[in-house]
Design a protein around this motif. Sequence first.
Motif, PDB file in Angstrom:
ATOM      1  N   THR A  94      -7.653  60.940  49.938  1.00 11.73           N
ATOM      2  CA  THR A  94      -7.158  61.621  50.888  1.00 11.73           C
ATOM      3  C   THR A  94      -5.675  60.726  51.318  1.00 11.73           C
ATOM      4  O   THR A  94      -6.081  59.350  51.543  1.00 11.73           O
ATOM      5  CB  THR A  94      -7.736  62.321  52.137  1.00 11.73           C
ATOM      6  OG1 THR A  94      -8.549  60.996  52.866  1.00 11.73           O
ATOM      7  CG2 THR A  94      -9.482  62.484  51.610  1.00 11.73           C
ATOM      8  N   ASP A 202     -15.289  55.710  54.859  1.00 14.34           N
ATOM      9  CA  ASP A 202     -15.210  56.740  55.993  1.00 14.34           C
ATOM     10  C   ASP A 202     -15.508  58.301  55.093  1.00 14.34           C
ATOM     11  O   ASP A 202     -15.897  58.925  55.610  1.00 14.34           O
ATOM     12  CB  ASP A 202     -14.105  56.900  56.954  1.00 14.34           C
ATOM     13  CG  ASP A 202     -14.180  55.836  57.826  1.00 14.34           C
ATOM     14  OD1 ASP A 202     -15.286  55.005  58.349  1.00 14.34           O
ATOM     15  OD2 ASP A 202     -12.740  55.193  58.720  1.00 14.34           O
ATOM     16  N   SER A 205     -19.337  59.440  54.068  1.00 12.04           N
ATOM     17  CA  SER A 205     -19.658  60.466  55.514  1.00 12.04           C
ATOM     18  C   SER A 205     -18.829  60.808  55.897  1.00 12.04           C
ATOM     19  O   SER A 205     -19.465  62.322  57.012  1.00 12.04           O
ATOM     20  CB  SER A 205     -20.625  59.201  56.074  1.00 12.04           C
ATOM     21  OG  SER A 205     -20.034  58.594  56.969  1.00 12.04           O
ATOM     22  N   GLY A 206     -17.385  61.435  56.155  1.00 11.41           N
ATOM     23  CA  GLY A 206     -16.870  62.242  56.638  1.00 11.41           C
ATOM     24  C   GLY A 206     -16.320  63.770  56.296  1.00 11.41           C
ATOM     25  O   GLY A 206     -17.086  64.037  55.674  1.00 11.41           O
ATOM     26  N   GLU A 207     -16.106  63.951  57.557  1.00  9.94           N
ATOM     27  CA  GLU A 207     -15.874  65.643  56.842  1.00  9.94           C
ATOM     28  C   GLU A 207     -14.850  66.063  55.755  1.00  9.94           C
ATOM     29  O   GLU A 207     -15.420  67.666  55.227  1.00  9.94           O
ATOM     30  CB  GLU A 207     -14.445  66.260  57.807  1.00  9.94           C
ATOM     31  CG  GLU A 207     -15.420  66.294  59.066  1.00  9.94           C
ATOM     32  CD  GLU A 207     -14.814  66.909  60.196  1.00  9.94           C
ATOM     33  OE1 GLU A 207     -14.647  67.977  60.237  1.00  9.94           O
ATOM     34  OE2 GLU A 207     -14.097  66.137  61.376  1.00  9.94           O
ATOM     35  N   TYR A 208     -14.140  64.571  54.866  1.00 13.03           N
ATOM     36  CA  TYR A 208     -13.909  65.559  53.194  1.00 13.03           C
ATOM     37  C   TYR A 208     -14.593  65.573  51.914  1.00 13.03           C
ATOM     38  O   TYR A 208     -14.519  65.351  51.318  1.00 13.03           O
ATOM     39  CB  TYR A 208     -13.224  64.428  53.640  1.00 13.03           C
ATOM     40  CG  TYR A 208     -11.724  64.281  54.164  1.00 13.03           C
ATOM     41  CD1 TYR A 208     -10.813  65.871  53.727  1.00 13.03           C
ATOM     42  CD2 TYR A 208     -11.262  63.725  55.217  1.00 13.03           C
ATOM     43  CE1 TYR A 208      -9.325  66.227  54.388  1.00 13.03           C
ATOM     44  CE2 TYR A 208      -9.845  63.742  55.832  1.00 13.03           C
ATOM     45  CZ  TYR A 208      -9.080  65.098  55.252  1.00 13.03           C
ATOM     46  OH  TYR A 208      -7.489  64.839  56.098  1.00 13.03           O
TER      47      TYR A 208
END
Length: 286
Positions: A94, A202, A205-208
């Motif tokens: 990302t 990140d 555990s992130g939204e992506y």
Amino acid sequence: MIKNVLITGTSSGVGLESAILFAKNDYKVYATMRNLAKADILRKRIKEENLNIELLQLDVTKVDTISAAINTIIENDGKIDILFNNAGAGFAKTTEHATEDEIRWVTEVNYHGVVFCTQAVLPFMRKQKFGQIINITSVGGLVGQPFNELYCGAKFAVEGFMEALTTYVSDAFNIKITCLEPGGIVTEFMTSAIDKTKVEGDLASGEYLPIFQKYLAGNQQRANESKEQVYQTGLEVAMVALKVAQSENPPLRMRTSKWAEDFCKLKTQADPDGNKLVQQIKNSFL
């Protein structure tokens, strides 16, 4: 007269196969790579098959090594017929998670390197009034894909650079330009891209994460179920490059497989080889 060709990124994959294939078809090949310590396979093939290949060190991110390689070719042959911009690197992450160094690196290798190599050969091709520049871009140079935006951005840039350049150097100086657009290639390029595609930091555990995991699963499924349809070998792409080099009127752009053609169809169906658009640009500006 034997034509010579400078090929970048020949330690493996398309570059390695192209160096061997071109040499077998009576070209004098200058096979270049960033690290000549990785030339063992090519050295072995040169020796076994008595191939007309000279190895040169060239790092596409370092202009001094590009100039040195070009100067060696000019000193040896007095000309340069074909530049084959093959060196590149895959990258999937990302934009948020890419570091500054990664963003600069993927752009340097995939775009700036092409510009600098092209800039270095143009004066000689212009003076001799002929030359050819072949570029390995990607279907990602026409179609943006999830988590590949940085890579696609660099490849889009190559396509735009070459499209603009050909509008005036082709007629004025007889310099022909082609962008080859493969889909997946079963080479170390793919392995390298996968190695750099990691769920870490990140992102883990992130939204992506759910989107990224779906993307990775889809890639794996295509690799397992449709390998023969989606992925080409380095030699198959090299054979397309040779065909372009031997063409009197090569296209601006060409997909290297049916899968790649189908994948890009919405972008290319009005002008598959890009030549109509180039002519329109010439009519509008020149």
